[in-house]
Each structure stands twice: as C-alpha cells, then as structure tokens.
Design a protein around this motif. Structure first.
Motif, PDB file in Angstrom:
ATOM      1  N   VAL A  52       0.852  -1.190   0.000  1.00 27.22           N
ATOM      2  CA  VAL A  52       0.000   0.000   0.000  1.00 27.22           C
ATOM      3  C   VAL A  52       0.889   1.242   0.000  1.00 27.22           C
ATOM      4  O   VAL A  52       1.695   1.444   0.912  1.00 27.22           O
ATOM      5  N   LYS A  53       0.724   2.055  -1.040  1.00 24.13           N
ATOM      6  CA  LYS A  53       1.503   3.290  -1.128  1.00 24.13           C
ATOM      7  C   LYS A  53       0.829   4.410  -0.358  1.00 24.13           C
ATOM      8  O   LYS A  53       1.493   5.244   0.255  1.00 24.13           O
ATOM      9  N   ILE A  54      -0.503   4.419  -0.411  1.00 24.50           N
ATOM     10  CA  ILE A  54      -1.243   5.446   0.323  1.00 24.50           C
ATOM     11  C   ILE A  54      -2.674   4.976   0.532  1.00 24.50           C
ATOM     12  O   ILE A  54      -3.234   4.259  -0.306  1.00 24.50           O
ATOM     13  N   SER A  55      -3.247   5.347   1.664  1.00 23.56           N
ATOM     14  CA  SER A  55      -4.657   5.099   1.953  1.00 23.56           C
ATOM     15  C   SER A  55      -5.299   6.424   2.319  1.00 23.56           C
ATOM     16  O   SER A  55      -4.738   7.193   3.110  1.00 23.56           O
ATOM     17  N   ILE A  56      -6.467   6.679   1.743  1.00 22.07           N
ATOM     18  CA  ILE A  56      -7.152   7.951   1.975  1.00 22.07           C
ATOM     19  C   ILE A  56      -8.613   7.682   2.299  1.00 22.07           C
ATOM     20  O   ILE A  56      -9.324   7.027   1.522  1.00 22.07           O
ATOM     21  N   LYS A  57      -9.054   8.187   3.443  1.00 20.40           N
ATOM     22  CA  LYS A  57     -10.461   8.088   3.812  1.00 20.40           C
ATOM     23  C   LYS A  57     -11.284   8.990   2.888  1.00 20.40           C
ATOM     24  O   LYS A  57     -10.948  10.154   2.699  1.00 20.40           O
ATOM     25  N   ILE A  58     -12.363   8.447   2.349  1.00 18.05           N
ATOM     26  CA  ILE A  58     -13.203   9.237   1.447  1.00 18.05           C
ATOM     27  C   ILE A  58     -14.119  10.149   2.249  1.00 18.05           C
ATOM     28  O   ILE A  58     -14.406  11.270   1.853  1.00 18.05           O
ATOM     29  N   ILE A  59     -14.594   9.656   3.379  1.00 24.58           N
ATOM     30  CA  ILE A  59     -15.335  10.496   4.311  1.00 24.58           C
ATOM     31  C   ILE A  59     -14.613  10.438   5.652  1.00 24.58           C
ATOM     32  O   ILE A  59     -13.896   9.479   5.931  1.00 24.58           O
ATOM     33  N   GLU A  60     -14.805  11.450   6.453  1.00 28.43           N
ATOM     34  CA  GLU A  60     -14.100  11.519   7.735  1.00 28.43           C
ATOM     35  C   GLU A  60     -14.924  10.970   8.897  1.00 28.43           C
ATOM     36  O   GLU A  60     -14.382  10.577   9.914  1.00 28.43           O
ATOM     37  N   ASN A  61     -16.237  10.942   8.720  1.00 26.89           N
ATOM     38  CA  ASN A  61     -17.107  10.412   9.773  1.00 26.89           C
ATOM     39  C   ASN A  61     -18.383   9.867   9.149  1.00 26.89           C
ATOM     40  O   ASN A  61     -18.650  10.072   7.961  1.00 26.89           O
ATOM     41  N   LYS A  62     -19.172   9.184   9.953  1.00 32.33           N
ATOM     42  CA  LYS A  62     -20.356   8.485   9.449  1.00 32.33           C
ATOM     43  C   LYS A  62     -21.497   9.416   9.061  1.00 32.33           C
ATOM     44  O   LYS A  62     -22.479   8.985   8.461  1.00 32.33           O
ATOM     45  N   ASP A  63     -21.360  10.712   9.379  1.00 27.84           N
ATOM     46  CA  ASP A  63     -22.411  11.672   9.028  1.00 27.84           C
ATOM     47  C   ASP A  63     -22.240  12.210   7.612  1.00 27.84           C
ATOM     48  O   ASP A  63     -23.175  12.768   7.036  1.00 27.84           O
ATOM     49  N   GLU A  64     -21.044  12.081   7.045  1.00 32.40           N
ATOM     50  CA  GLU A  64     -20.810  12.553   5.680  1.00 32.40           C
ATOM     51  C   GLU A  64     -21.358  11.546   4.675  1.00 32.40           C
ATOM     52  O   GLU A  64     -21.494  10.359   4.979  1.00 32.40           O
ATOM     53  N   LYS A  65     -21.642  12.015   3.464  1.00 32.11           N
ATOM     54  CA  LYS A  65     -22.182  11.152   2.419  1.00 32.11           C
ATOM     55  C   LYS A  65     -21.093  10.761   1.429  1.00 32.11           C
ATOM     56  O   LYS A  65     -20.373  11.624   0.919  1.00 32.11           O
ATOM     57  N   LEU A  66     -20.998   9.472   1.164  1.00 28.93           N
ATOM     58  CA  LEU A  66     -20.024   8.976   0.191  1.00 28.93           C
ATOM     59  C   LEU A  66     -20.264   9.601  -1.180  1.00 28.93           C
ATOM     60  O   LEU A  66     -19.321   9.982  -1.876  1.00 28.93           O
ATOM     61  N   SER A  67     -21.522   9.712  -1.567  1.00 29.85           N
ATOM     62  CA  SER A  67     -21.855  10.236  -2.897  1.00 29.85           C
ATOM     63  C   SER A  67     -21.391  11.681  -3.087  1.00 29.85           C
ATOM     64  O   SER A  67     -21.080  12.100  -4.199  1.00 29.85           O
ATOM     65  N   ASP A  68     -21.334  12.450  -1.992  1.00 31.51           N
ATOM     66  CA  ASP A  68     -20.878  13.842  -2.080  1.00 31.51           C
ATOM     67  C   ASP A  68     -19.362  13.955  -2.105  1.00 31.51           C
ATOM     68  O   ASP A  68     -18.819  14.946  -2.598  1.00 31.51           O
ATOM     69  N   SER A  69     -18.677  12.939  -1.580  1.00 32.50           N
ATOM     70  CA  SER A  69     -17.234  13.061  -1.341  1.00 32.50           C
ATOM     71  C   SER A  69     -16.350  12.290  -2.309  1.00 32.50           C
ATOM     72  O   SER A  69     -15.178  12.626  -2.479  1.00 32.50           O
ATOM     73  N   ILE A  70     -16.878  11.244  -2.949  1.00 34.39           N
ATOM     74  CA  ILE A  70     -16.015  10.320  -3.678  1.00 34.39           C
ATOM     75  C   ILE A  70     -15.329  10.980  -4.885  1.00 34.39           C
ATOM     76  O   ILE A  70     -14.123  10.798  -5.098  1.00 34.39           O
ATOM     77  N   ILE A  71     -16.054  11.763  -5.656  1.00 35.71           N
ATOM     78  CA  ILE A  71     -15.444  12.392  -6.843  1.00 35.71           C
ATOM     79  C   ILE A  71     -14.460  13.489  -6.448  1.00 35.71           C
ATOM     80  O   ILE A  71     -13.318  13.496  -6.950  1.00 35.71           O
ATOM     81  N   PRO A  72     -14.826  14.424  -5.555  1.00 35.71           N
ATOM     82  CA  PRO A  72     -13.819  15.422  -5.141  1.00 35.71           C
ATOM     83  C   PRO A  72     -12.563  14.799  -4.543  1.00 35.71           C
ATOM     84  O   PRO A  72     -11.446  15.256  -4.811  1.00 35.71           O
ATOM     85  N   LYS A  73     -12.728  13.732  -3.746  1.00 39.56           N
ATOM     86  CA  LYS A  73     -11.559  13.094  -3.128  1.00 39.56           C
ATOM     87  C   LYS A  73     -10.681  12.429  -4.195  1.00 39.56           C
ATOM     88  O   LYS A  73      -9.453  12.508  -4.141  1.00 39.56           O
ATOM     89  N   TYR A  74     -11.328  11.780  -5.188  1.00 39.59           N
ATOM     90  CA  TYR A  74     -10.552  11.150  -6.261  1.00 39.59           C
ATOM     91  C   TYR A  74      -9.807  12.217  -7.081  1.00 39.59           C
ATOM     92  O   TYR A  74      -8.636  12.031  -7.418  1.00 39.59           O
ATOM     93  N   LEU A  75     -10.480  13.304  -7.409  1.00 38.30           N
ATOM     94  CA  LEU A  75      -9.848  14.363  -8.200  1.00 38.30           C
ATOM     95  C   LEU A  75      -8.649  14.965  -7.463  1.00 38.30           C
ATOM     96  O   LEU A  75      -7.622  15.269  -8.072  1.00 38.30           O
ATOM     97  N   LYS A  76      -8.790  15.093  -6.147  1.00 34.53           N
ATOM     98  CA  LYS A  76      -7.673  15.608  -5.343  1.00 34.53           C
ATOM     99  C   LYS A  76      -6.506  14.627  -5.357  1.00 34.53           C
ATOM    100  O   LYS A  76      -5.336  15.026  -5.487  1.00 34.53           O
ATOM    101  N   MET A  77      -6.816  13.330  -5.239  1.00 31.17           N
ATOM    102  CA  MET A  77      -5.769  12.299  -5.312  1.00 31.17           C
ATOM    103  C   MET A  77      -5.108  12.292  -6.682  1.00 31.17           C
ATOM    104  O   MET A  77      -3.888  12.171  -6.799  1.00 31.17           O
ATOM    105  N   ASN A  78      -5.922  12.414  -7.716  1.00 28.74           N
ATOM    106  CA  ASN A  78      -5.406  12.388  -9.088  1.00 28.74           C
ATOM    107  C   ASN A  78      -4.440  13.547  -9.319  1.00 28.74           C
ATOM    108  O   ASN A  78      -3.380  13.382  -9.936  1.00 28.74           O
TER     109      ASN A  78
END
Length: 201
Positions: free
Chosen positions: A22-48
C-alpha cells in the motif's frame, strides 16, 4: 498501480497498491455523518492531482458487499465508470471471497461485516451454498453450527459464548491474496445488497 476502493467498511477508503504494498490510503469520508456520494469524486480528483493517477493506474479493485445499499451503488458506479472509460481491468471482492480466503480448517466459520450506515452482515456456508444474512442485534438468531467468527471492526460479543473470534482487515486479506484475483475488462459489478425484506433481495 492498483486503485482499491473499499465501500464495505464503516469508513470507505481509497488505497493505492503497487508491488503488493500500500503506497497510500485515503479516507473518502471523515465520519459516518458525511455522504459517500458527495465526497467520492472530489476526493478522487484531489488524489489524481497529487499523484497523477490517470498515468499510473492499471487495475481496479472494488468491494461489492454485502453492505449499505447506497455505498455499494456509489462504489460500483464509480469504478465501473473509470474502468470502462479507460478500458482497464477490474476485480470485485465480496464477503464470499473473504470467507474463502480466511477459512483454513474444518471448523464451521462465518465472516461478520460491520459496514457503513450501521449495517451488519454475516456470511457463511450452508452446504455448498454461500449465505448472506443481515444482522439486527436485538432479534438475530445466530446459526448454532458456527463456532468461529472473523470480524472486520468491533468484536461482536453479542452472538454468545464459546465462539472463536478473530479480527481481519479487508485490505490485508486482499493484499495477501492478490495473486489469486482475476482482473477482467468489461466486468459487470453486481453489489450484494441484503435486506430483511425478501422482496428486495
């Protein structure tokens, strides 16, 4: 490099894997109150942007459940879109695969998944058939024949006594069994959604 998307665990994560490490692991959401659908694309774009993923990724792994319906749907759609648009191979990992990787003896065994949205699931074999059950702690009837539980998050002590309890990591099990995975292009990703309403299964 492999992009592994785990949407089964309580907190979904991206993992970048290279040479079985594993080179890197990144949480897509920080807590259970956040929505995966809102966070997955912005988080991927930031990683990219940070790691130039479009030039490095050659394969994808995605977990398919059982788990939260919303998380499974979002994860499957996201990886399907990336793999199809880039014509790259995918492998799908379910609790049935995890069960096969973990079971090493003749003891009746099950895999207990704590997933997102406080949903819990049990996977075990009944004869030759893999069975998935949704677990609601108050009224769940635990199969008497099972003597060993592999669990992915908190120790599930509510099932009863005289059980062998062993923790596992989806990421570690996947890394250990990378050579057994069959990556294929144009893979259909079928999420495993289990409901207590049999009409929905």
């Amino acid at each position: 490099m492999i992009l592994f998307l785990d949407v089964v665990s309580p907190i979904p994560e991206f993992h970048l894997i290279d040479d079985k490490k594993v080179k890197i692991s990144i949480k897509i959401i920080e807590n259970k109150d956040e929505k995966l659908s809102d966070s997955i694309i912005p988080k991927y774009l930031k990683m990219n942007e940070a790691y130039k993923l479009n030039k490095l990724i050659t394969h994808f792994i995605v977990t398919s459940g059982p788990g939260s319906y919303t998380s499974l749907r979002v994860g499957a759609s996201f990886i399907a879109g990336l793999s199809q648009s880039r014509d790259l191979p995918v492998v799908v990992i379910s609790s049935a695969n995890i069960y096969e990787f973990l079971k090493k003896d003749n003891i009746n065994t099950c895999v207990y998944f704590e997933s997102s949205n406080n949903q819990n699931f049990l996977t075990f074999k009944d004869g030759e058939k893999i069975v998935h059950k949704k677990v609601e702690k108050k009224n769940f009837i635990f199969p008497k024949k099972i003597k060993k539980i592999f669990y992915n998050n908190e120790r599930p002590d509510f099932f009863g006594e005289n059980l062998i309890l062993t923790s596992f990591s989806i990421l570690e099990i996947t890394l250990k069994n990378l050579s057994k995975l069959e990556f294929k292009k144009h893979t259909t990703i079928k999420p495993i959604y289990i409901s207590n309403n049999v009409i929905l299964n």
